[in-house]
Design a protein around this motif. Structure first.
Motif, mmCIF file in Angstrom:
data_model
loop_
_atom_site.group_PDB
_atom_site.id
_atom_site.type_symbol
_atom_site.label_atom_id
_atom_site.label_comp_id
_atom_site.label_asym_id
_atom_site.label_seq_id
_atom_site.Cartn_x
_atom_site.Cartn_y
_atom_site.Cartn_z
ATOM 1 N N THR A 258 0.827 -1.209 0.000
ATOM 2 C CA THR A 258 0.000 0.000 0.000
ATOM 3 C C THR A 258 0.859 1.256 0.000
ATOM 4 O O THR A 258 0.427 2.319 -0.438
ATOM 5 C CB THR A 258 -0.942 0.014 1.219
ATOM 6 N N SER A 259 2.076 1.129 0.513
ATOM 7 C CA SER A 259 3.086 2.181 0.408
ATOM 8 C C SER A 259 4.370 1.502 -0.026
ATOM 9 O O SER A 259 4.868 0.623 0.661
ATOM 10 C CB SER A 259 3.283 2.883 1.752
ATOM 11 N N ILE A 260 4.898 1.884 -1.137
ATOM 12 C CA ILE A 260 5.946 1.127 -1.823
ATOM 13 C C ILE A 260 7.090 0.755 -0.886
ATOM 14 O O ILE A 260 7.509 1.546 -0.051
ATOM 15 C CB ILE A 260 6.460 1.921 -3.042
ATOM 16 N N GLY A 261 7.575 -0.472 -0.998
ATOM 17 C CA GLY A 261 8.668 -0.915 -0.158
ATOM 18 C C GLY A 261 8.712 -2.414 0.039
ATOM 19 O O GLY A 261 9.721 -2.959 0.476
ATOM 20 N N GLN A 262 7.608 -3.108 -0.262
ATOM 21 C CA GLN A 262 7.591 -4.559 -0.158
ATOM 22 C C GLN A 262 8.035 -5.186 -1.475
ATOM 23 O O GLN A 262 7.715 -4.677 -2.552
ATOM 24 C CB GLN A 262 6.192 -5.054 0.191
ATOM 25 N N VAL A 263 8.774 -6.267 -1.386
ATOM 26 C CA VAL A 263 9.235 -6.953 -2.583
ATOM 27 C C VAL A 263 8.214 -8.002 -3.001
ATOM 28 O O VAL A 263 7.963 -8.962 -2.282
ATOM 29 C CB VAL A 263 10.599 -7.631 -2.336
ATOM 30 N N LYS A 264 7.622 -7.794 -4.170
ATOM 31 C CA LYS A 264 6.668 -8.760 -4.709
ATOM 32 C C LYS A 264 7.346 -9.748 -5.650
ATOM 33 O O LYS A 264 6.993 -10.927 -5.704
ATOM 34 C CB LYS A 264 5.544 -8.011 -5.446
ATOM 35 N N LYS A 265 8.331 -9.247 -6.400
ATOM 36 C CA LYS A 265 9.085 -10.109 -7.329
ATOM 37 C C LYS A 265 10.516 -9.605 -7.397
ATOM 38 O O LYS A 265 10.753 -8.409 -7.572
ATOM 39 C CB LYS A 265 8.448 -10.073 -8.722
ATOM 40 N N TRP A 266 11.465 -10.535 -7.248
ATOM 41 C CA TRP A 266 12.890 -10.185 -7.306
ATOM 42 C C TRP A 266 13.605 -11.382 -7.928
ATOM 43 O O TRP A 266 14.025 -12.296 -7.249
ATOM 44 C CB TRP A 266 13.411 -9.888 -5.900
ATOM 45 N N GLN A 267 13.689 -11.387 -9.245
ATOM 46 C CA GLN A 267 14.213 -12.566 -9.935
ATOM 47 C C GLN A 267 15.154 -12.157 -11.057
ATOM 48 O O GLN A 267 14.840 -11.278 -11.866
ATOM 49 C CB GLN A 267 13.064 -13.404 -10.512
ATOM 50 N N PHE A 268 16.313 -12.834 -11.084
ATOM 51 C CA PHE A 268 17.333 -12.547 -12.073
ATOM 52 C C PHE A 268 17.810 -13.842 -12.725
ATOM 53 O O PHE A 268 17.656 -14.928 -12.150
ATOM 54 C CB PHE A 268 18.528 -11.827 -11.426
ATOM 55 N N ALA A 269 18.414 -13.724 -13.895
ATOM 56 C CA ALA A 269 18.911 -14.903 -14.600
ATOM 57 C C ALA A 269 20.061 -15.552 -13.845
ATOM 58 O O ALA A 269 20.288 -16.754 -13.965
ATOM 59 C CB ALA A 269 19.352 -14.532 -16.016
ATOM 60 N N VAL A 270 20.793 -14.769 -13.063
ATOM 61 C CA VAL A 270 21.877 -15.317 -12.239
ATOM 62 C C VAL A 270 21.501 -15.152 -10.773
ATOM 63 O O VAL A 270 20.885 -14.168 -10.375
ATOM 64 C CB VAL A 270 23.207 -14.598 -12.529
ATOM 65 N N ASN A 271 21.862 -16.144 -9.968
ATOM 66 C CA ASN A 271 21.626 -16.117 -8.530
ATOM 67 C C ASN A 271 20.173 -15.806 -8.197
ATOM 68 O O ASN A 271 19.860 -14.840 -7.506
ATOM 69 C CB ASN A 271 22.545 -15.096 -7.852
ATOM 70 N N ILE A 272 19.271 -16.632 -8.691
ATOM 71 C CA ILE A 272 17.850 -16.386 -8.487
ATOM 72 C C ILE A 272 17.302 -17.144 -7.276
ATOM 73 O O ILE A 272 16.099 -17.170 -7.062
ATOM 74 C CB ILE A 272 17.043 -16.781 -9.734
ATOM 75 N N SER A 273 18.179 -17.767 -6.481
ATOM 76 C CA SER A 273 17.698 -18.573 -5.371
ATOM 77 C C SER A 273 16.912 -17.740 -4.348
ATOM 78 O O SER A 273 15.850 -18.144 -3.907
ATOM 79 C CB SER A 273 18.862 -19.274 -4.669
ATOM 80 N N LYS A 274 17.459 -16.602 -3.964
ATOM 81 C CA LYS A 274 16.707 -15.712 -3.089
ATOM 82 C C LYS A 274 17.313 -14.320 -3.161
ATOM 83 O O LYS A 274 18.503 -14.155 -3.407
ATOM 84 C CB LYS A 274 16.696 -16.210 -1.646
ATOM 85 N N PRO A 275 16.507 -13.310 -2.944
ATOM 86 C CA PRO A 275 17.019 -11.934 -2.961
ATOM 87 C C PRO A 275 17.796 -11.642 -1.690
ATOM 88 O O PRO A 275 17.718 -12.386 -0.717
ATOM 89 C CB PRO A 275 15.745 -11.083 -3.033
ATOM 90 N N PRO A 276 18.570 -10.563 -1.678
ATOM 91 C CA PRO A 276 19.306 -10.193 -0.471
ATOM 92 C C PRO A 276 18.353 -9.990 0.705
ATOM 93 O O PRO A 276 17.224 -9.537 0.537
ATOM 94 C CB PRO A 276 19.992 -8.875 -0.861
ATOM 95 N N ASP A 277 18.818 -10.320 1.900
ATOM 96 C CA ASP A 277 17.961 -10.243 3.079
ATOM 97 C C ASP A 277 17.392 -8.842 3.295
ATOM 98 O O ASP A 277 16.245 -8.687 3.690
ATOM 99 C CB ASP A 277 18.727 -10.671 4.331
ATOM 100 N N HIS A 278 18.223 -7.812 3.061
ATOM 101 C CA HIS A 278 17.745 -6.459 3.326
ATOM 102 C C HIS A 278 16.682 -6.033 2.332
ATOM 103 O O HIS A 278 15.977 -5.052 2.554
ATOM 104 C CB HIS A 278 18.908 -5.456 3.332
ATOM 105 N N VAL A 279 16.555 -6.772 1.226
ATOM 106 C CA VAL A 279 15.482 -6.484 0.284
ATOM 107 C C VAL A 279 14.206 -7.194 0.705
ATOM 108 O O VAL A 279 13.115 -6.642 0.651
ATOM 109 C CB VAL A 279 15.889 -6.906 -1.145
#
Length: 344
Positions: A258-279
């Motif tokens: 509702t106020s930008i800041g939550q990660v809904k999708k974070w996916q890359f061709a390399v290292n897609i296992s999980k996004p950084p913790d602070h994200v």
């Protein structure tokens, strides 16, 4: 070590957020407030325990005030900021930094001439997920970018406009573009760079308003990337979402909530296992404190702020282009002023 003394001018909802950010921040302190509405000033002064000024001139005459924090309607920002700069005060100005580009340029020039720091309060740039996305783009982790979009679907009912009539008047800084979606537009252009062409439409379903409630726009960036803006302040019954999406051939990022800041999708061709913790788990809820920290460091060191006057002007220019396109029914090319430094 010197503590920088802030005075807030305009004591409404946004001013309270600035006051909260200053409340326990090392090297900064809120020392005074001022508002033409004495009751509003007294309310903020009681909650913060600071002095009330009865006139803006008295505030500016106080040598103990280092920074003037403008939280007034946007149409007053330029004249108040220019006057503050002439008294040697640094200026933190809420969005929009001005209502017209001419006023924005006058404010930038006045601060440059006086040698004071000018910062525009686009605090969303400092949120953890937003900064991480910016870094990913700078490191080209997303590959070739195809397009980006921002969506603002919020609710502002009639009580909201009756509380502060300027909110219903575009000439005073009201309307969904200048008063709400300007933050989203700032993020889109910050991520994707200079804009060449804008085509926009805007409307209001409420006849009594002198400002738009809904707006859509298509942008073409200098890089060839496309952008989409959707903004509405009359979504029923409450705020629904605020979303920034960037799409590349090697990555997709969607920040929402509702106020930008939550990660809904974070996916890359390399290292897609999980996004950084602070994200995944952002710890900064609003971005105001790091905005203030950046400003203080700039005052101390003389370096350029992350969101200086020229940065604040960029999203204002896009909004003016959307409005011009809506009036003419034609695409608008940027810059609007041929001698503009923004896209250079």
């Amino acid at each position: 070590m010197k503590a920088f003394n802030f005075a807030i001018v305009g004591c409404g909802f946004i001013a309270a957020k600035h006051a909260q950010a200053l409340s326990d921040m090392p090297g900064c302190r809120l020392v005074a407030v001022y508002d033409v509405d004495n009751m509003a000033a007294e309310k903020l002064a009681r909650s913060t325990g600071v002095q009330i000024y009865r006139s803006y001139d008295d505030l500016l005459a106080d040598p103990g005030v280092d920074v003037v924090n403008l939280c007034t309607p946007g149409s007053l920002h330029a004249v108040l900021g220019i006057k503050a700069a002439s008294h040697g005060k640094h200026v933190l100005v809420e969005k929009p930094m001005a209502v017209t580009l001419e006023d924005a340029d006058a404010l930038i020039e006045a601060c440059d001439r006086a040698g004071v720091v000018l910062v525009t309060a686009h605090q969303n740039r400092f949120k953890g997920p937003v900064r991480a996305l910016k870094t990913a783009l700078e490191q080209e982790k997303m590959g070739r970018i195809s397009h980006g979009s921002v969506v603002l679907r919020w609710n502002r009912n009639m009580d909201y406009y009756l509380q502060k009539p300027w909110r219903a008047d575009a000439s005073q800084g009201g309307g969904v573009l200048l008063n709400q979606a300007i933050h989203n537009i700032d993020l889109l252009q910050w991520m994707l760079g200079p804009v060449n062409t804008v085509y926009g439409l805007a409307s209001s379903a409420t006849p009594s308003l002198k400002a738009e409630e809904s707006a859509v726009a298509v942008l073409k960036f200098a890089s060839g990337v496309l952008g989409i803006i959707e903004a509405c302040s009359s979504v029923y019954p409450v705020n629904l979402e605020e979303t920034l999406s960037i799409f590349g051939d090697n990555g997709t990022v969607i920040l929402s909530g509702t106020s930008i800041g939550q990660v809904k999708k974070w996916q890359f061709a390399v290292n897609i296992s999980k996004p950084p913790d602070h994200v995944v788990n952002p710890t900064d809820p609003g971005g105001y404190r790091p905005l203030l920290e950046d400003m203080v460091q700039c005052i101390k060191t003389g370096r350029k702020p992350l969101v200086d006057g020229w940065e604040g002007r960029k999203c204002l220019e896009i909004i003016q282009a959307i409005k011009r396109s809506n009036r003419t029914g034609l695409p608008v090319n940027l810059p609007l002023f041929k001698d503009s430094k923004v896209n250079n």
